[in-house]
Design a protein around this motif. Structure first.
Motif, PDB file in Angstrom:
ATOM      1  N   LEU A   1      47.202  47.689  32.693  1.00  0.00           N
ATOM      2  CA  LEU A   1      46.612  47.579  34.024  1.00  0.00           C
ATOM      3  C   LEU A   1      46.973  46.211  34.586  1.00  0.00           C
ATOM      4  CD1 LEU A   1      44.810  48.655  36.297  1.00  0.00           C
ATOM      5  CD2 LEU A   1      42.851  47.697  35.062  1.00  0.00           C
ATOM      6  N   LEU A   2      47.765  46.231  35.650  1.00  0.00           N
ATOM      7  CA  LEU A   2      48.157  45.012  36.350  1.00  0.00           C
ATOM      8  C   LEU A   2      47.364  44.926  37.641  1.00  0.00           C
ATOM      9  CD1 LEU A   2      52.010  45.413  35.808  1.00  0.00           C
ATOM     10  CD2 LEU A   2      50.359  44.270  34.323  1.00  0.00           C
ATOM     11  N   ASP A   3      47.543  43.863  38.395  1.00  0.00           N
ATOM     12  CA  ASP A   3      46.813  43.690  39.652  1.00  0.00           C
ATOM     13  C   ASP A   3      46.976  44.875  40.591  1.00  0.00           C
ATOM     14  OD1 ASP A   3      45.853  41.165  38.970  1.00  0.00           O
ATOM     15  OD2 ASP A   3      47.582  40.147  39.849  1.00  0.00           O
ATOM     16  N   ASP A   4      48.176  45.433  40.658  1.00  0.00           N
ATOM     17  CA  ASP A   4      48.458  46.482  41.626  1.00  0.00           C
ATOM     18  C   ASP A   4      49.172  47.697  41.042  1.00  0.00           C
ATOM     19  OD1 ASP A   4      50.720  45.044  41.128  1.00  0.00           O
ATOM     20  OD2 ASP A   4      51.243  44.682  43.208  1.00  0.00           O
TER      21      ASP A   4
ATOM     22  N   ASP B   1      39.527  48.177  44.095  1.00  0.00           N
ATOM     23  CA  ASP B   1      38.655  47.522  45.075  1.00  0.00           C
ATOM     24  C   ASP B   1      39.190  46.158  45.475  1.00  0.00           C
ATOM     25  OD1 ASP B   1      36.988  49.722  45.015  1.00  0.00           O
ATOM     26  OD2 ASP B   1      35.490  48.792  43.699  1.00  0.00           O
ATOM     27  N   GLU B   2      39.695  45.399  44.517  1.00  0.00           N
ATOM     28  CA  GLU B   2      40.248  44.076  44.807  1.00  0.00           C
ATOM     29  C   GLU B   2      41.489  44.192  45.688  1.00  0.00           C
ATOM     30  OE1 GLU B   2      40.572  40.163  45.233  1.00  0.00           O
ATOM     31  OE2 GLU B   2      38.881  41.165  44.269  1.00  0.00           O
ATOM     32  N   LEU B   3      42.319  45.184  45.441  1.00  0.00           N
ATOM     33  CA  LEU B   3      43.478  45.417  46.303  1.00  0.00           C
ATOM     34  C   LEU B   3      43.052  45.723  47.735  1.00  0.00           C
ATOM     35  CD1 LEU B   3      46.164  47.600  44.477  1.00  0.00           C
ATOM     36  CD2 LEU B   3      46.490  45.398  45.571  1.00  0.00           C
ATOM     37  N   LYS B   4      42.022  46.556  47.875  1.00  0.00           N
ATOM     38  CA  LYS B   4      41.528  46.898  49.217  1.00  0.00           C
ATOM     39  C   LYS B   4      40.941  45.669  49.913  1.00  0.00           C
ATOM     40  CE  LYS B   4      40.723  51.750  48.257  1.00  0.00           C
ATOM     41  NZ  LYS B   4      39.755  52.810  47.999  1.00  0.00           N
ATOM     42  N   ARG B   5      40.229  44.837  49.158  1.00  0.00           N
ATOM     43  CA  ARG B   5      39.656  43.613  49.738  1.00  0.00           C
ATOM     44  C   ARG B   5      40.746  42.644  50.180  1.00  0.00           C
ATOM     45  NH1 ARG B   5      35.526  44.312  46.033  1.00  0.00           N
ATOM     46  NH2 ARG B   5      36.578  43.155  44.391  1.00  0.00           N
ATOM     47  N   SER B   6      41.823  42.569  49.424  1.00  0.00           N
ATOM     48  CA  SER B   6      42.899  41.635  49.761  1.00  0.00           C
ATOM     49  C   SER B   6      43.679  42.086  50.998  1.00  0.00           C
ATOM     50  CB  SER B   6      43.837  41.435  48.578  1.00  0.00           C
ATOM     51  OG  SER B   6      44.579  42.603  48.327  1.00  0.00           O
TER      52      SER B   6
END
Length: 146
Positions: free
Chosen positions: A23-26, A113-118
């Motif tokens: 699992l990577l950031d994206d 969720d973090e991707l959507k926030r960014s």
């Protein structure tokens, strides 16, 4: 890298593959161990798909359009549903325990969720044939790092 560990990729009822999931950031990467190498191998839900040029399941899943669902018939399994403008792909992943399944689900949901926030996904350069378009049954190889 946010998280890694072994999972089973249940491609069909008859076809299950042991994978090392990264699992990577994206991205979610489903790598198959073979000797001292990790393979990135596209999978087909049937042998006919390869012959007819139908869409293959990529071992690389972009998280910018992913959502998760639990599998009703297996408490250790969850679906990763990857969508884009021309369709969707469903990946069934199985953990070794219910607790591990929940950990994976939580980690993937947090990354999404973090991707959507960014605000936007990163522009990625993937190997030819890998991505959201129909894929050829190519195999990609990279070496393990210890």
């Amino acid at each position: 890298m946010l998280f890694e560990g072994p999972l089973i990729w249940r491609v069909t009822k008859e076809k299950a593959i042991d994978v090392q999931c990264l699992l990577l950031d994206d991205l979610l990467v489903l790598a198959q161990k073979q000797e001292d190498k990790m393979l990135l191998k596209c999978q087909s839900k049937s042998n006919i798909a390869v012959q007819e040029g139908k869409q293959m399941l990529s071992p690389i899943i972009k998280l910018d359009s992913v959502f998760l669902r639990e599998v009703a018939t297996d408490r250790k399994a969850f679906y990763v549903i990857f969508t884009w403008e021309s369709g969707a792909q469903i990946y069934e992943l199985v953990a070794q325990s219910v607790g591990e399944m929940k950990t994976w689900s939580d980690k993937i949901k947090s990354a999404v969720d973090e991707l959507k926030r960014s605000g936007a996904s990163r522009n990625l350069t993937l190997p030819p044939g890998v991505g959201v378009s129909p894929l050829s049954p190519s195999t990609y190889v990279f070496l393990c790092r210890n």
